[in-house]
Design an enzyme around this catalytic site. Structure first.
Site, mmCIF file in Angstrom:
data_model
loop_
_atom_site.group_PDB
_atom_site.id
_atom_site.type_symbol
_atom_site.label_atom_id
_atom_site.label_comp_id
_atom_site.label_asym_id
_atom_site.label_seq_id
_atom_site.Cartn_x
_atom_site.Cartn_y
_atom_site.Cartn_z
ATOM 1 N N GLN A 1 0.803 -1.191 -0.025
ATOM 2 C CA GLN A 1 -0.011 0.016 0.021
ATOM 3 C C GLN A 1 0.789 1.319 -0.214
ATOM 4 O O GLN A 1 0.543 2.235 -0.370
ATOM 5 C CB GLN A 1 -1.003 -0.007 1.248
ATOM 6 C CG GLN A 1 -2.155 -1.091 1.127
ATOM 7 C CD GLN A 1 -2.836 -0.990 2.414
ATOM 8 O OE1 GLN A 1 -2.859 -1.878 3.349
ATOM 9 N NE2 GLN A 1 -3.883 -0.390 2.303
ATOM 10 N N HIS B 1 -2.318 -4.999 -12.540
ATOM 11 C CA HIS B 1 -1.836 -4.721 -13.804
ATOM 12 C C HIS B 1 -2.803 -5.182 -15.092
ATOM 13 O O HIS B 1 -2.775 -4.938 -16.219
ATOM 14 C CB HIS B 1 -0.470 -5.277 -14.161
ATOM 15 C CG HIS B 1 0.604 -4.600 -13.187
ATOM 16 N ND1 HIS B 1 1.967 -4.847 -12.956
ATOM 17 C CD2 HIS B 1 0.560 -3.139 -12.833
ATOM 18 C CE1 HIS B 1 2.579 -4.004 -12.479
ATOM 19 N NE2 HIS B 1 1.657 -3.070 -12.082
ATOM 20 N N ASP C 1 2.312 0.744 -7.987
ATOM 21 C CA ASP C 1 3.618 0.657 -8.487
ATOM 22 C C ASP C 1 4.538 1.721 -7.854
ATOM 23 O O ASP C 1 5.681 1.515 -7.605
ATOM 24 C CB ASP C 1 3.607 1.115 -9.945
ATOM 25 C CG ASP C 1 2.869 -0.119 -10.781
ATOM 26 O OD1 ASP C 1 2.635 -1.134 -10.224
ATOM 27 O OD2 ASP C 1 2.829 -0.280 -11.910
ATOM 28 N N HIS D 1 1.075 -9.340 4.461
ATOM 29 C CA HIS D 1 -0.060 -8.586 4.545
ATOM 30 C C HIS D 1 -0.565 -8.824 2.915
ATOM 31 O O HIS D 1 -0.509 -7.660 2.378
ATOM 32 C CB HIS D 1 0.236 -7.327 5.032
ATOM 33 C CG HIS D 1 -0.904 -6.123 5.382
ATOM 34 N ND1 HIS D 1 -1.165 -5.760 6.454
ATOM 35 C CD2 HIS D 1 -2.053 -6.097 4.662
ATOM 36 C CE1 HIS D 1 -2.186 -4.983 6.398
ATOM 37 N NE2 HIS D 1 -2.625 -5.188 5.326
ATOM 38 N N ASN E 1 -2.028 -11.341 8.344
ATOM 39 C CA ASN E 1 -2.903 -10.086 8.479
ATOM 40 C C ASN E 1 -4.240 -10.524 7.879
ATOM 41 O O ASN E 1 -4.284 -10.928 6.754
ATOM 42 C CB ASN E 1 -2.510 -8.941 7.963
ATOM 43 C CG ASN E 1 -3.563 -7.705 8.204
ATOM 44 O OD1 ASN E 1 -3.539 -7.197 8.962
ATOM 45 N ND2 ASN E 1 -4.218 -7.238 7.150
ATOM 46 N N ASN F 1 -8.150 -6.300 14.330
ATOM 47 C CA ASN F 1 -8.580 -5.356 13.101
ATOM 48 C C ASN F 1 -9.904 -5.153 13.260
ATOM 49 O O ASN F 1 -10.892 -6.100 12.937
ATOM 50 C CB ASN F 1 -8.011 -5.486 11.825
ATOM 51 C CG ASN F 1 -6.417 -5.603 11.845
ATOM 52 O OD1 ASN F 1 -5.762 -5.443 12.673
ATOM 53 N ND2 ASN F 1 -5.935 -5.935 10.697
#
Length: 498
Positions: free
Chosen positions: A54, A74, A87, A157, A201, A345
């Protein structure tokens, strides 16, 4: 904590609080005094978080291998709300020192970040290593420690190396062994500096890419079977990694290992309807218990209601084996108790009714429950903390993610109110209910690539201008709020002291 200790802690807060009065108590028979804020418990951690895909960018730099989110964004940009990808993202591969400066300026004790498996092992297997990738995380960890910020490292993650997906990804039982080898290397390489670890995660979201498929990597829409295979192998992977750390590294590194669980609180749409109440419980066990019961319960294994319903539906669907694999007795034992803390979370409360979801086989359909509404509810957060306390004998809970999407660039007042209210109810769960909460993490340090939402969702305490190649960061109101919170170590009656 005694009231005398509480009053002592509060003295440091009075400079910020001149007109707000939260509680009035009578202490030791003396005249009542005004308490202006509620302190965090001693040794409580305040943290913020990100994840590698991220924020890092540099998707093919310095030998990094392709991961499933590289491939997914992509090849299927239409499945991302704005057609974007990670990217470049926040370019944290090059700007990590600025990230650390932001964490320090905001006052957090800890920073939770993840290691990109394919940046360290480009093909996923441990025989091919990128020293550039290894050294990047050394530099990041060293920079955190130099600024007195505690690193909490997530091993996985969501960004699985594409080469491992090509052999079946998390539906392949061998992935548990590949993950264990990767974890062993990371523990050995960084364990002298890192004391807090998260293995995996949000298994609940990972398996979404093997079920619903259309909007989450790897994007395999084979609902009803493969998500259970993935859940089984993810739990095996977690258990193997934990036992490696416990037996090899923990005796001298003295660290703690947990898993981060995506846990939403489920309540009956109609509390007076027994069917809705039972449906809310089933929803909880299918959404949370599927992953937590094998680890945190005294008996281990999958929840009995999940086992019974999936086996029954597998038979009704004409299958010769259950869609949900069976753990061996050995697997039950090494997965059960494989935790030092419960990573939580949390974002939503679900309102659930009884019913069968339309469509073909799926985990939702197996649960005989339907989510009718959802909302961000601080009382639901408190309810969930109490559920964990009751269900699993009050384990140490570290809130490893909590936050709100807010598109305001700087004056993100709704987010400030969100944090204030959720932390308030967390403190009620601690002081009034006896929940064993040891830390709280704000998601996220800065705006970033929010998976299938691209850059259309903003969870950051710091704004990132993605239209500028320099990716400048700017502090939001919510970052100022946490500056006050981390400085005073107590919660006032209003988001900002008057």
């Amino acid at each position: 904590m005694s009231w005398n200790m509480l009053v002592t802690d509060l003295k440091a807060c009075t400079i910020f609080l001149t007109t707000v009065q939260l509680f009035t108590y009578e202490i030791n028979g003396e005249p009542s005094i005004s308490l202006y804020c509620v302190p965090f418990p001693p040794n409580f951690y305040l943290s913020t978080a990100t994840s590698a895909y991220q924020i890092e960018g540099a998707w093919d730099v310095d030998g990094k291998g392709e991961n499933i989110w590289d491939r997914f964004t992509h090849t299927r940009p239409q499945n991302i709300d704005d057609g974007s990808n990670g990217d470049v993202a926040c370019d944290s591969y090059h700007k990590y020192k600025e990230d650390v400066r932001m964490i320090k300026e905001t006052g957090f004790d800890m920073y939770r970040f993840s290691i990109s498996w394919s940046r360290v092992f480009p093909m996923g297997y441990t025989h091919t290593i990128s020293r550039c990738g290894v050294e990047y995380y050394h530099r990041l960890i060293d920079e955190l420690l130099a600024n007195n910020i505690i690193p909490m490292v997530t091993l996985f993650h969501w960004d699985l190396p594409q080469a491992l997906e090509d052999i079946g990804g998390w539906t392949n039982p061998a992935l548990a062994d590949y993950f264990a080898a990767y974890a062993n290397f990371i523990f050995r390489e960084y364990g002298g500096k890192v004391r807090w670890w998260i293995t995996i995660n949000e298994m609940d979201i990972i398996i979404r890419g093997y079920g619903e498929g259309y909007d989450f990597a790897p994007g395999l829409p084979v609902n009803g079977v493969t998500e259970y295979l993935a859940a089984y192998n993810l739990l095996r992977a977690h258990g193997k990694a934990y036992r490696i750390y416990e037996s090899v590294y923990k005796p001298f590194q003295k660290g703690r290992v947990g898993m981060a669980v995506a846990a939403q609180y489920s309540v009956p749409l109609n509390p007076n309807c027994p069917e809705d109440c039972a449906a809310a419980d089933r929803q909880t066990q299918f959404q949370i218990g599927l992953f937590t019961h094998p680890v945190f319960s005294k008996e281990g294994n999958f929840p009995l209601i999940v086992r019974e319903l999936v086996d029954r539906n597998s038979w009704l669907e004409g299958r010769n084996v259950s869609k949900l694999p069976y753990f061996t007795p050995h697997e039950i034992q090494y997965i059960r108790g494989s935790y030092d803390f419960f990573g939580l979370n949390h974002y939503f409360t679900y309102f659930v009714t009884a019913g069968i979801e339309d469509g073909g086989p799926s985990r939702s359909r197996d649960s005989f429950s339907i989510i009718q509404e959802m909302e961000s509810s601080p009382w639901g957060f408190r309810g969930l903390l109490n559920w964990i306390k009751t269900e699993y004998d009050n384990p140490p809970v570290f809130v490893t993610e909590n936050g709100l999407n807010d598109l305001n660039v700087f004056y993100d007042t709704p987010r400030v109110n969100f944090y204030h209210d959720f932390i308030n109810y967390m403190l009620k769960a601690i002081y009034k209910d006896g929940c064993n909460v040891i830390g709280y993490t704000a998601w996220s340090l800065m705006d970033n690539f929010e998976w299938n939402r691209g850059y259309t969702f903003k969870f950051g305490l710091w704004h990132v201008n993605f239209n500028d190649t320099r990716r400048p960061r700017t502090k939001k109101l919510s970052a100022l709020y946490f500056q006050q919170l981390t400085a005073t170590r107590c919660l006032t009656d209003v988001p900002f002291a008057l």
